[in-house]
Write an enzyme that holds these catalytic residues in place. Sequence first.
Site, short mmCIF file in Angstrom:
data_model
loop_
_atom_site.label_atom_id
_atom_site.label_comp_id
_atom_site.label_asym_id
_atom_site.label_seq_id
_atom_site.Cartn_x
_atom_site.Cartn_y
_atom_site.Cartn_z
N SER A 8 0.93 -1.27 -0.13
CA SER A 8 -0.09 0.06 -0.14
C SER A 8 0.72 1.27 -0.02
O SER A 8 1.73 1.44 -0.91
CB SER A 8 -1.04 -0.25 1.12
OG SER A 8 -1.89 1.10 1.17
N ASP A 42 -10.17 -3.34 -5.37
CA ASP A 42 -9.16 -2.33 -4.80
C ASP A 42 -9.08 -1.09 -5.62
O ASP A 42 -8.86 -1.20 -6.92
CB ASP A 42 -7.77 -3.18 -4.81
CG ASP A 42 -6.74 -2.00 -3.93
OD1 ASP A 42 -7.18 -0.88 -3.85
OD2 ASP A 42 -5.63 -2.62 -3.80
N HIS A 52 -8.41 -4.55 -1.00
CA HIS A 52 -7.09 -3.71 -0.44
C HIS A 52 -6.96 -4.16 0.99
O HIS A 52 -7.62 -4.15 1.92
CB HIS A 52 -7.41 -2.09 -0.63
CG HIS A 52 -6.08 -1.62 -0.47
ND1 HIS A 52 -4.98 -1.52 -1.21
CD2 HIS A 52 -5.64 -0.73 0.76
CE1 HIS A 52 -4.03 -0.53 -0.79
NE2 HIS A 52 -4.33 -0.38 0.43
#
Length: 409
Positions: free
Chosen positions: A192, A349, A379
């Site tokens: 991320s 995501d 995600h």
Amino acid sequence: MKATIAFLSVVTALTAYYVYVPLPSTVSEPWKLMLLDAALRIAQDVSNIAHWMGLGHYQTFLNLAANFLEELGPESTETVKVEDTAFDGVQVRVFEAGKNTNDAELKRGVIYIHGGGWALGSARIRSYDYICKKIADVLNAVVVSVEYRLVPEVYFPEQIHDVLQVAKHFLLLEVLAKYSVDPHRVAISGDSAGGNLAAAVSQQLAQDRSVTTRLKLQALIYPALQALDFNTPSYQQNMDIPILYRSVMARFWLEYLKGDTSFVKPLLVNNHTSFDLHEAAAVRAILNWTSLLPPSFKKGYKPVIQTLGDPRVIQEVPALLDVRAAPLIADNEVLQLLPKTYILTCEHDVLRDDGIMYAKRLEEAGIEVTHDHYEDGFHGCMIFGTWPTYFSVGIRTMNNYINWLSQNL
Ligand SMILES: *[C@@H]1O[C@H](CO)[C@@H](O)[C@H](O)[C@H]1NC(C)=O
Ligand SMILES: *[C@@H]1O[C@H](CO)[C@@H](O)[C@H](O)[C@H]1NC(C)=O
């Protein structure tokens, strides 16, 4: 009786409000995801209220809650020695595999950067501690998990500087020797926002002539790589999918780049990269998803390009166009210098297409890329493959990612 009914109605309404979100049937374990998302949204709402009451910054509150529940001390196991220390003034948690009794055999090295929107998370929380221990153990490696400073203590580009400082220190031959790490077998990795920092630092290191040790690999887990188009097909498709809503991602970007959070609205309609904005013209061409994404990911979504936008956004937050914030817009000459790459993406995501476009650009620049896509992924799923959520897609992503590292590093 009346009081009980009233109480139950309030509880039911709150539960319905927090828990129910319509989810695609293809996502991994939808009910579990709803509950996880509800817990995260309650924490966000409480932090927002605290922020509004002037008790402290929103992100500080969120972090307090997460760290209070999840932070672990450096606990060594039989196979991995864990230590909190500092590399060139930046805090790190180092995981050293201890299986190797033959001192002549060198270990592999991994620099790991945790996620959390440049504002949340820690190398010390349970999930990251677990993942790094596992990498160290499976690969017989030394893993350096970077405790970089977060928003609101620091903003862009300080997070990058912290990671860069750690990476440069670790890559010094005498430091690698101290940890018995093979200079030819060091990787950088992150998930991320940590994937964003890993990609940015990888580009910085590749261009830095003072660094003589080259990275062998970069492994990016659902990375955030650009803040210029909030209407890629994945942003359009997943804007309301937990746990990372599109507006939340836009807010993370603005907080990281020290922009006013009232700019979330213009960002969401791409008013910051409109046609009339000549500063954005060059990057808009580089970031053209109609040519970078395969049709299966475009799914009939249309590009959103405003004719007239809002020039104030780029004037006040010029970092939105900075390649260190958005590694996806780097020049080809820079991409050509990068190491072999692994990119993990999830179907559900908003950041999916950031990763897919980077994979495509790297391949076009001649870099060897493994693109690992999860149809039922959402995600953040990898860190929820651990206690207490144990998402099946989380366990699969983690195992496949670690296998790839093991086979390629
Ligand atoms: C986007 O920019 C246009 C043109 O300046 C403006 O009319 C519109 O209100 C803006 N939209 C948002 C959400 O800021
Ligand atoms: C993006 O690529 C498509 C197809 O190659 C092209 O038609 C379009 O003009 C490009 N858009 C921009 C903004 O460069």
